[in-house]
Design a protein around this motif. Structure first.
Motif, mmCIF file in Angstrom:
data_model
loop_
_atom_site.group_PDB
_atom_site.id
_atom_site.type_symbol
_atom_site.label_atom_id
_atom_site.label_comp_id
_atom_site.label_asym_id
_atom_site.label_seq_id
_atom_site.Cartn_x
_atom_site.Cartn_y
_atom_site.Cartn_z
ATOM 1 N N ALA A 78 0.826 -1.205 0.000
ATOM 2 C CA ALA A 78 0.000 0.000 0.000
ATOM 3 C C ALA A 78 0.865 1.263 0.000
ATOM 4 N N LEU A 79 1.937 1.248 0.785
ATOM 5 C CA LEU A 79 2.828 2.415 0.821
ATOM 6 C C LEU A 79 3.544 2.604 -0.514
ATOM 7 N N ALA A 80 3.953 1.514 -1.147
ATOM 8 C CA ALA A 80 4.607 1.612 -2.447
ATOM 9 C C ALA A 80 3.649 2.166 -3.494
ATOM 10 N N ALA A 81 2.397 1.716 -3.457
ATOM 11 C CA ALA A 81 1.402 2.205 -4.411
ATOM 12 C C ALA A 81 1.124 3.687 -4.176
ATOM 13 N N ALA A 134 4.036 5.719 -5.507
ATOM 14 C CA ALA A 134 4.048 5.733 -6.960
ATOM 15 C C ALA A 134 2.981 6.668 -7.520
ATOM 16 N N ALA A 135 1.898 6.848 -6.788
ATOM 17 C CA ALA A 135 0.805 7.686 -7.262
ATOM 18 C C ALA A 135 1.053 9.173 -7.025
ATOM 19 N N LYS A 136 1.994 9.506 -6.147
ATOM 20 C CA LYS A 136 2.274 10.915 -5.854
ATOM 21 C C LYS A 136 2.945 11.570 -7.053
#
Length: 75
Positions: A19-22, A25-27
Motif C-alpha cells: 500500500a505504501l509503495a502504491a 508511486a501515485a504521488k
C-alpha cells in the motif's frame, strides 16, 4: 518455530508495504525550483547550474565552501 501469528504478521506487513509503495508511486513528483540568486552571496546562479541541479540555492563557490566546512567538521 513460526506459528500462525507470525504468518499473519508477515502478511499484514507485506500488505502495508504494498500500500505504501502504491501510494508513493501515485504521488506526483514535484521538482524543486532553483533560486535565481545565491542565498550566500546574492550572485546570480547560472541557468546551466539551475537546470543541472534542480532546487539549488547557492552558486558553485558558496556550495564548495559549505561542502568544505561540512567535510572539515565531519572528521
Amino acid at each position: 518455530m513460526a506459528d500462525i501469528a507470525d504468518f499473519a504478521n508477515d502478511l499484514v506487513q507485506e500488505r502495508i508495504d504494498q500500500a505504501l509503495a502504491a501510494r508513493s508511486a501515485a504521488k506526483p513528483i514535484l521538482e524543486a525550483a532553483s533560486f535565481l540568486f545565491c542565498e550566500g552571496c546574492d550572485a546570480p546562479i547560472p541557468e546551466a547550474r539551475r537546470l543541472a541541479i534542480p532546487g539549488c540555492t547557492q552558486c558553485v563557490t558558496c556550495q564548495s565552501i559549505d561542502e568544505s566546512r561540512e567535510a572539515r567538521h565531519a572528521r
